[in-house]
Design an enzyme around this catalytic site. Structure first.
Site, mmCIF file in Angstrom:
data_model
loop_
_atom_site.group_PDB
_atom_site.id
_atom_site.type_symbol
_atom_site.label_atom_id
_atom_site.label_comp_id
_atom_site.label_asym_id
_atom_site.label_seq_id
_atom_site.Cartn_x
_atom_site.Cartn_y
_atom_site.Cartn_z
ATOM 1 N N SER A 20 0.819 -1.196 0.000
ATOM 2 C CA SER A 20 0.000 0.000 0.000
ATOM 3 C C SER A 20 0.863 1.261 0.000
ATOM 4 O O SER A 20 1.769 1.399 -0.817
ATOM 5 C CB SER A 20 -0.949 -0.053 1.200
ATOM 6 O OG SER A 20 -1.972 0.884 1.064
ATOM 7 N N ASP B 283 -8.066 -6.119 -5.796
ATOM 8 C CA ASP B 283 -7.924 -4.856 -5.062
ATOM 9 C C ASP B 283 -8.286 -3.700 -5.979
ATOM 10 O O ASP B 283 -7.802 -3.617 -7.112
ATOM 11 C CB ASP B 283 -6.481 -4.712 -4.573
ATOM 12 C CG ASP B 283 -6.220 -3.378 -3.885
ATOM 13 O OD1 ASP B 283 -7.167 -2.821 -3.286
ATOM 14 O OD2 ASP B 283 -5.076 -2.902 -3.947
ATOM 15 N N HIS C 231 -6.171 -6.697 -1.575
ATOM 16 C CA HIS C 231 -5.148 -5.693 -1.274
ATOM 17 C C HIS C 231 -4.055 -6.278 -0.386
ATOM 18 O O HIS C 231 -2.899 -5.871 -0.462
ATOM 19 C CB HIS C 231 -5.834 -4.519 -0.568
ATOM 20 C CG HIS C 231 -4.944 -3.372 -0.235
ATOM 21 N ND1 HIS C 231 -4.468 -2.494 -1.177
ATOM 22 C CD2 HIS C 231 -4.439 -2.936 0.954
ATOM 23 C CE1 HIS C 231 -3.722 -1.570 -0.599
ATOM 24 N NE2 HIS C 231 -3.686 -1.821 0.693
#
Length: 632
Positions: free
Chosen positions: A190, A390, A452
């Site tokens: 991320s 994601d 994710h």
């Protein structure tokens, strides 16, 4: 140490000796502050962990390291020693994103050796990355997770972050010198896609400044970024493209036309500010997709895994489901104490800090994608991987940044002008798992049916990917390898499985680590003993002189300070074969050598009464969340 004066010769001699004693003690503490405040590796040793599975506890350390003395900024770490060693020692440093989201997500929900069965019971993670690598989880920047800093002293820029992280590593390796020669890999997901390249660059700059043999050059061997927020210029426009590909929005529909207007505004903002990391007008694309695709029950897509739904406006902020157990577990007083949390950390653990996220705007920082070409060309291998479900940091944006990036004489995955590296099919234990693509030091892996947080969904497959990247081959170790194939061809063996195991290589490495540990302990112990001996000698001299002056005076000391004294036993504990960190020594023996400082005490802080920032689950709509922000 107690001094008495039973003689009736008067109080002057007693007072004088007492003054001399205090003077000697003051001199001792003045020249040996380490006896009062400095910590050793033993102070960070985790002797027990509530809820751990039966059997020997994995070797781990945890606690705080100061990185900003002026603002009382401390980073929290949790370190696990590897379970096996293939051919050399490796350390993986793991960072979660946000900015401001705790790396305890990675420790307890992704790559760490434990997962929570419920809010008080841990179980082994069969896909843990600690099989062939030491794991170092760090809550950063300051104010994130268990880390803390004085109010309003949060940092703002990526170079500030990397400078503090280098300070952290310098101090960490001083405490644990046995790991400083490891091959180092920096991994995360991320928004850590911004942090990791900056830290890698800072390590290279630090190594280049070393001019003597007093410092060790750190062996940075690679960086690993999953579903990374790396290139906003490619990631923002990918929201709509991904929504079309996944069927979230029908291309050509009235909704699509409305969204394309937002897309056009975003692209104009990117053209005006190509180096911006956060663009509010571009964030609106994601918010509109989530808001305008919710159903009649106000169920919206989970932005981290579009296979799932969540209540609007959370849209994934309640995910993963393990959070319901992780938060109460990390707020338990006995867990807080076990992890050596400083009492200065007043508030309980929160997954993400709104204060850190809103302050860390990186307005004057270049996006990390601009650092990748130089890292690749300097010989640092880079692995980018993506879960295909994601939305917020989707694989379309990652693939676009690769296609547009120039490095090592080519663009994207070109192997020669007009020829691109092929995509190879990857199967794991007979199941289609994803694709591999490689060119000029860059590897890209796309995981099928993953979110994710890829290791959360596919722990064993993600570890197989890591082991290949680190060039682990366990053919000579034993154990049952995983059946992992690229284009049908069986790959080098990378998995032995099980908890725990031992090998000849592991035993040799343990002996080397133990030798390094004892050298470090002996070095600090010898320095302390020298000061202690000086103080005792000075004190003894004045006692001897006082006795000569006052023959009627008799000093009574209840314990022998000769060859069998506490000092000698302390030295024996430091230099003998016992495991100091595991608690084989009696810590009460040290009480006569130092005064416990505040950092030696541990208090429970597992409540929410004094939080540093907003909860991870805001009442406001997701529009308050940055892309790649306030997320794992």
């Amino acid at each position: 140490m107690l001094l008495t004066a039973p003689s009736s010769r008067g109080s002057r001699t007693q007072s004088g000796i007492a003054n001399v004693s205090w003077w000697a003690l003051s001199l001792l503490l003045l020249f040996s502050p380490t006896l009062v405040s400095a910590k050793s590796a033993a102070d960070y040793y985790v002797r027990s962990l509530p809820g751990a599975p039966e059997g020997p506890l994995l070797k781990m350390h945890a606690g705080h390291i100061e990185v900003d003395a002026q603002n009382n900024g401390n980073l929290f770490f949790w370190h696990y020693q590897n379970r096996h060693i293939a051919n050399r020692q490796r350390t993986v440093i793991w960072l979660n994103g946000g900015p401001g989201c705790s790396s305890m997500d990675g420790a307890l929900m992704e790559i760490g050796p434990y997962r929570l069965k419920d809010n008080h019971t841990l179980e082994y993670n069969n896909g843990s990355w600690d099989e062939f690598a030491n794991l170092l989880f760090v809550d950063q920047p300051v104010g994130t997770g268990f880390s803390y800093v004085s109010t309003n002293s949060y940092i703002h820029e990526l170079d500030e972050m990397s400078a503090q992280f280098i300070t952290f590593l310098e101090k960490w390796f001083q405490l644990f010198p046995e790991y400083e020669g490891d091959d180092i890999y920096i991994a995360g997901e991320s928004y850590a896609g911004q942090h990791i390249p900056y830290i890698a660059k800072a390590i290279q700059e630090r190594n280049n400044k070393i001019q003597n043999d007093q410092s060790v050059r750190w062996n940075l061997r690679g960086i690993v970024i999953g579903n990374g927020w790396i290139s906003p210029a490619q990631q923002y426009p990918s929201y709509l493209t991904f929504a079309y590909e996944e069927g979230l929005v029908t291309e050509g529909s009235s909704l699509a036309k409305d969204l394309e207007v937002y897309q056009s505004v975003c692209e104009s903002k990117i053209s005006a500010s190509p180096n911006a990391i956060n663009i509010r007008d571009c964030e609106e694309i994601l918010q509109q997709i989530l808001a305008r695709t919710k159903d009649t029950n106000r169920q919206c897509y989970n932005m981290y895994d579009v296979r799932l739904r969540d209540t609007y406006p959370s849209c994934g902020m309640n995910w993963p489901t393990d959070l319901v157990d992780v938060k109460p577990y990390l707020q338990r007083p006995d867990v807080v104490q076990a992890l050596n949390i400083n009492p200065e950390k007043k508030s309980g653990w929160e997954e993400c800090s709104g204060a850190v996220s809103s302050t860390f705007n990186a307005a004057n920082s270049l996006p990390s994608v601009q650092l990748l070409p130089e890292l690749l060309e300097s010989g640092i291998p880079i692995l980018l991987f993506s879960g295909d479900k994601d939305l917020i940091c989707n694989h379309v944006g990652t693939e676009q940044l690769i296609n547009n990036m120039k490095w090592n004489g080519g663009t994207g995955f070109e192997t020669s002008p007009g020829v691109w590296a092929p995509r190879h099919d990857w199967t794991f234990e007979g199941e289609p798992t994803g694709i591999y693509q490689y060119a000029r030091n860059l590897t890209y892996v796309l995981f099928y049916n993953a979110s994710h947080m890829v290791p959360y969904d596919l722990p064993r497959q993600s570890r197989d990917m890591l082991d290949r990247f680190m060039k682990v081959d366990i053919a000579n170790i034993g154990g049952k390898p995983a059946d992992s194939r690229i284009d049908g061809e069986k790959l080098p063996q990378t998995s032995v499985g099980g908890h725990p195991n031992s090998t000849a290589a592991e035993q040799q490495a343990k002996e080397k680590i133990k030798e390094t540990e004892w050298k470090a302990y002996a070095k600090s112990g010898e320095a302390a003993l020298i000061v202690v001996i000086i103080g005792v000698t000075v004190w003894g001299f004045f006692i001897w002189r006082s006795r000569r002056r006052n023959r009627g005076y008799q000093g009574v000391y209840q314990r022998d300070v000769g060859s069998g004294s506490i000092l000698e036993r302390f030295h024996n504990k430091r230099s003998g074969p016992a495991d100091v960190e595991a608690g084989d020594f009696d810590e009460s023996e040290l009480d006569n050598l130092h005064s416990p400082g505040p950092e030696q005490e541990h208090y429970a802080v597992g409540d929410d009464s004094d939080e540093e920032g907003p909860n991870h689950h805001p009442a406001a709509p997701p529009s308050s969340t940055k892309p790649g922000g306030a997320q794992p």
